[in-house]
Design a protein around this motif. Structure first.
Motif, PDB file in Angstrom:
ATOM      1  N   ASP A  49       0.875  -1.171   0.000  1.00 10.86           N
ATOM      2  CA  ASP A  49       0.000   0.000   0.000  1.00 10.86           C
ATOM      3  C   ASP A  49       0.911   1.218   0.000  1.00 10.86           C
ATOM      4  O   ASP A  49       1.353   1.680   1.048  1.00 10.86           O
ATOM      5  N   TYR A  52       2.587   5.303   2.341  1.00 11.39           N
ATOM      6  CA  TYR A  52       3.075   5.128   3.702  1.00 11.39           C
ATOM      7  C   TYR A  52       4.555   5.503   3.769  1.00 11.39           C
ATOM      8  O   TYR A  52       5.403   4.715   4.202  1.00 11.39           O
ATOM      9  N   GLU A  56       6.823   3.045   2.041  1.00 11.41           N
ATOM     10  CA  GLU A  56       6.407   2.762   0.658  1.00 11.41           C
ATOM     11  C   GLU A  56       5.541   3.918   0.191  1.00 11.41           C
ATOM     12  O   GLU A  56       4.590   4.295   0.866  1.00 11.41           O
ATOM     13  N   TRP A  90      -4.617  -1.066   1.105  1.00  7.52           N
ATOM     14  CA  TRP A  90      -4.490  -1.767   2.378  1.00  7.52           C
ATOM     15  C   TRP A  90      -5.704  -2.641   2.669  1.00  7.52           C
ATOM     16  O   TRP A  90      -5.574  -3.771   3.144  1.00  7.52           O
ATOM     17  N   SER A 107       4.554  -3.964   3.597  1.00  7.39           N
ATOM     18  CA  SER A 107       3.705  -2.783   3.701  1.00  7.39           C
ATOM     19  C   SER A 107       3.689  -2.283   5.138  1.00  7.39           C
ATOM     20  O   SER A 107       2.653  -1.910   5.655  1.00  7.39           O
ATOM     21  N   SER A 108       4.861  -2.288   5.765  1.00  3.98           N
ATOM     22  CA  SER A 108       4.960  -1.897   7.185  1.00  3.98           C
ATOM     23  C   SER A 108       3.971  -2.715   8.010  1.00  3.98           C
ATOM     24  O   SER A 108       3.322  -2.189   8.913  1.00  3.98           O
ATOM     25  N   ILE A 109       3.856  -3.978   7.691  1.00  3.81           N
ATOM     26  CA  ILE A 109       2.841  -4.816   8.334  1.00  3.81           C
ATOM     27  C   ILE A 109       3.331  -5.305   9.687  1.00  3.81           C
ATOM     28  O   ILE A 109       4.353  -5.993   9.787  1.00  3.81           O
ATOM     29  N   THR A 110       2.591  -4.943  10.712  1.00  5.07           N
ATOM     30  CA  THR A 110       2.924  -5.398  12.055  1.00  5.07           C
ATOM     31  C   THR A 110       2.577  -6.879  12.189  1.00  5.07           C
ATOM     32  O   THR A 110       1.487  -7.308  11.793  1.00  5.07           O
ATOM     33  N   ARG A 115      -3.042 -11.975  12.813  1.00  5.75           N
ATOM     34  CA  ARG A 115      -2.636 -12.106  11.405  1.00  5.75           C
ATOM     35  C   ARG A 115      -1.879 -13.404  11.168  1.00  5.75           C
ATOM     36  O   ARG A 115      -1.948 -13.978  10.076  1.00  5.75           O
ATOM     37  N   GLN A 154      -6.143   4.631   9.985  1.00  2.58           N
ATOM     38  CA  GLN A 154      -6.310   3.882   8.735  1.00  2.58           C
ATOM     39  C   GLN A 154      -7.022   2.579   9.085  1.00  2.58           C
ATOM     40  O   GLN A 154      -6.587   1.848   9.987  1.00  2.58           O
ATOM     41  N   THR A 157      -5.744  -1.117  10.675  1.00  2.93           N
ATOM     42  CA  THR A 157      -4.330  -1.095  11.087  1.00  2.93           C
ATOM     43  C   THR A 157      -4.237  -1.293  12.599  1.00  2.93           C
ATOM     44  O   THR A 157      -5.247  -1.283  13.310  1.00  2.93           O
ATOM     45  N   THR A 158      -3.022  -1.424  13.062  1.00  2.00           N
ATOM     46  CA  THR A 158      -2.819  -1.548  14.509  1.00  2.00           C
ATOM     47  C   THR A 158      -3.188  -0.241  15.208  1.00  2.00           C
ATOM     48  O   THR A 158      -3.553  -0.253  16.386  1.00  2.00           O
ATOM     49  N   ASP A 198       1.547   4.551  12.751  1.00  2.00           N
ATOM     50  CA  ASP A 198       2.916   4.121  13.047  1.00  2.00           C
ATOM     51  C   ASP A 198       3.856   5.331  13.190  1.00  2.00           C
ATOM     52  O   ASP A 198       3.785   6.285  12.406  1.00  2.00           O
TER      53      ASP A 198
HETATM   54  N1  ARG Z   1       1.840  -1.244  10.970  1.00  2.00           N
HETATM   55  C1  ARG Z   1       0.445  -1.020  10.845  1.00  2.00           C
HETATM   56  C2  ARG Z   1      -0.301  -2.323  10.712  1.00  2.00           C
HETATM   57  O1  ARG Z   1       0.265  -3.312  10.392  1.00  2.00           O
HETATM   58  C3  ARG Z   1       0.086  -0.114   9.696  1.00  2.00           C
HETATM   59  C4  ARG Z   1       0.582  -0.537   8.367  1.00  2.00           C
HETATM   60  C5  ARG Z   1      -0.019   0.238   7.230  1.00  2.00           C
HETATM   61  N2  ARG Z   1       0.777   0.102   6.070  1.00  2.00           N
HETATM   62  C6  ARG Z   1       0.555   0.750   4.909  1.00  2.00           C
HETATM   63  N3  ARG Z   1       1.406   0.632   3.959  1.00  2.00           N
HETATM   64  N4  ARG Z   1      -0.503   1.474   4.800  1.00  2.00           N
HETATM   65  O2  ARG Z   1      -1.468  -2.368  10.916  1.00  2.00           O
END
Ligand code: ARG
Length: 268
Positions: A49, A52, A56, A90, A107-110, A115, A154, A157-158, A198
């Motif tokens: 996504d 961010y 990205e 996302w 995608s900065s995915i926690t 998950r 968002q 998201t976390t 984040d």
């Molecule tokens: N780290 C957070 C999550 O995993 C937000 C990630 C959103 N990443 C993005 N590319 N929009 O929920």
């Protein structure tokens, strides 16, 4: 077999063992096994996504750039496969992985327990936490102060999870946006009181887009988070290749170089 015959046979055997042993010495080293025909280089489709920054985002030319992108590119170079980054909203990103439309996601995915039920993650590649953005003159000093305020997140998201916990999932004061920049724009125009997202992204946005009007509020109660690269559940082959590549770029300094490039300081 009589004794004579036995001795003869024994002698012949002994001699042949001797010859074999001697012969061995002279034998040239065994030829190396023929190199396997080079397998076609695989190209994996990477969902991200790309809204961010600095992890990205899309540059003026529409190219997908950022820390995550360079990390995955470096891993692919090490692991010997190609990657093609595809901007993926996302909200549909995990489905795209599950359905096989994307081979992996960065995608900065926690990495979360929830998950992990539906996808597999690499070893963590980045430490993060939530961070609050508010207007400069805001009285907000802690996360608890957001209990009754309009907070942008968002969706899914976390950050959404954290605010849902604080206010209750169905609170009408939670304003859910398709992307984090949209939430931050809404904060700029005064439609909401705060944004929770984040730290890397909130910090980057405030520094680059809203330095004069926003400030960030940190709260030690935010739980530590770690980003991982996601693959479809059970795709152990790709997961192993990604983990090996990640270890390799950590070992040879590539990871550290990228970290410093994007975050201005070493990772530890
Ligand atoms: N780290 C957070 C999550 O995993 C937000 C990630 C959103 N990443 C993005 N590319 N929009 O929920």
């Amino acid at each position: 077999m009589n004794t004579r015959r036995f001795l003869q046979t024994a002698a012949v055997l002994a001699a042949s063992v001797l010859i074999a042993a001697c012969g061995k010495k002279e034998e040239p080293a065994p030829a190396p096994a023929a190199a396997p025909a080079p397998a076609a280089v695989k190209t994996y489709t990477v969902g991200t996504d790309a809204a961010y920054a600095p992890f990205e985002s899309q540059n003026e030319k529409g190219e997908i750039v950022g820390f995550d992108i360079e990390v995955v590119q470096a891993i692919a170079d090490k692991a010997g496969f190609k990657v093609k980054f595809v901007n993926t909203p996302w909200e549909g990103i995990f489905n795209a992985l599950g359905q096989g439309d994307r081979d992996l996601l960065v995608s900065s995915i926690t990495i979360t327990e929830e998950r992990k039920q539906t996808m597999d993650f690499t070893d963590p590649y980045f430490d993060a936490a939530q961070l609050i953005a508010v207007h400069k003159d805001s009285k907000v000093a802690s996360f608890a102060d957001l209990k009754k305020l309009k907070v942008g997140v968002q969706t899914g998201t976390t950050g959404d999870e954290a605010v849902s916990k604080l206010q209750g999932k169905t609170s009408t004061n939670i304003k859910r946006f398709e992307s984090t920049p949209l939430a931050l724009k809404e904060l700029e125009s005064g439609g909401i009181d705060a944004v929770v997202a984040d730290n890397g992204v909130v910090g980057h946005y405030v520094a680059n887009n809203a330095a004069g009007s926003f400030k960030t509020v940190n709260d030690p109660s935010f739980v530590p988070e770690q980003y991982g690269i996601a693959v479809k559940k059970g795709n152990t082959e790709l997961l192993a290749a990604l983990n090996q590549g990640l270890a390799a770029i950590r070992a040879d300094g590539t990871y550290e170089r990228l970290y410093t490039k994007y975050f201005g300081a070493p990772s530890k």
